[in-house]
Design a protein around this motif. Structure first.
Motif, short mmCIF file in Angstrom:
data_model
loop_
_atom_site.label_atom_id
_atom_site.label_comp_id
_atom_site.label_asym_id
_atom_site.label_seq_id
_atom_site.Cartn_x
_atom_site.Cartn_y
_atom_site.Cartn_z
N MET A 153 55.73 52.22 46.70
CA MET A 153 55.55 51.20 47.72
C MET A 153 56.07 49.84 47.23
N SER A 154 56.61 49.06 48.14
CA SER A 154 57.15 47.74 47.79
C SER A 154 56.03 46.81 47.34
N ASP A 155 56.33 45.98 46.32
CA ASP A 155 55.32 44.99 45.93
C ASP A 155 55.57 43.64 46.60
N LYS A 156 56.48 43.65 47.59
CA LYS A 156 56.71 42.41 48.33
C LYS A 156 55.49 42.07 49.18
N LYS A 157 55.26 40.78 49.38
CA LYS A 157 54.18 40.34 50.25
C LYS A 157 54.50 40.72 51.69
N ARG A 158 53.45 41.04 52.42
CA ARG A 158 53.63 41.39 53.83
C ARG A 158 53.21 40.21 54.69
N LEU A 159 54.14 39.76 55.51
CA LEU A 159 53.85 38.61 56.39
C LEU A 159 53.90 39.06 57.84
#
Ligand SMILES: Cc1cc2nc3c(=O)[nH]c(=O)nc-3n(C[C@H](O)[C@H](O)[C@H](O)COP(=O)(O)O)c2cc1C
Length: 185
Positions: free
Chosen positions: A1-7
């Motif tokens: 899973m991506s560790d990018k923040k979800r906005l």
């Protein structure tokens, strides 16, 4: 899973050609490499009516899941008569209530949630709308991280042509706001 923040982006206008949606789309493109952005579709959420609150309508459950999954919510709203739009207030009202009657244990989707505010409109750059929205977010225990956020005034030509090209200095201010929001998470 991506560790990018979800906005999660919430646009206060339901209008197809919404200038605030153009603002949101610009911010989403600016953040494309750094965050997972969802622009919320919520035109099917009914007006809050406690007669239909439980069980929650499917549209409300779907929207609630998007709010819950987000690391932060960024609101982009025009100003209607110096305050936020009715659709935006309505969706926040739904989010201020549990999915199941009497469930006071499951955290509400906005509790403690970092929130940012922007808006484009007339000469006062949506100041009334943004102040009202910030006050509401505090009532529902969200966490506005940039005060009343950034406001923009539509270029005079836009009122005549209906075409909104974000002026370069406004785009730079929006980009800086986006970077500031990510840095605050
Ligand atoms: C009911 C209504 C009230 C409005 N009141 C304001 C206002 O108080 N201040 C303002 O700057 N613009 C006001 N406007 C104009 C909006 O800023 C303009 O229609 C804008 O394009 C709406 O945003 P959108 O393009 O994202 O739909 C109003 C528009 C409507 C429909």
């Amino acid at each position: 899973m991506s560790d990018k923040k979800r906005l999660l982006f919430v646009v206060g206008s339901l209008r197809r050609g919404s200038f605030n949606r153009i603002l949101a789309t610009h911010a989403a493109e600016h953040l494309a490499d750094q965050a997972e952005v969802e622009i919320l579709e919520y035109a099917d959420v009914p007006l809050m009516n406690q007669d239909i609150e439980f069980p929650a309508p499917a549209s409300v459950s779907r929207v609630r899941a998007s709010f819950s999954a987000a690391d932060a919510v960024w609101f982009f709203s025009p100003e209607y008569n110096r305050t936020m739009t009715a659709p935006m207030k309505n969706v926040i009202d739904w989010m201020s209530r549990p999915l199941v009657a009497g469930d006071y244990k499951t955290p509400l989707p906005l509790t403690g949630k970092p929130a940012a505010i922007s808006g484009v409109g007339g000469a006062n750059a949506t100041a009334g709308s943004r102040a009202a929205l910030r006050a509401l977010l505090e009532v529902v225990k969200a966490r506005p991280v940039q005060g009343d956020g950034e406001g923009f005034s539509l270029p005079a030509a836009t009122w005549a042509t209906g075409v909104y090209e974000i002026p370069a200095e406004d785009a730079a201010r929006l980009d800086a706001q986006a970077d500031g929001l990510l840095a605050a998470l």
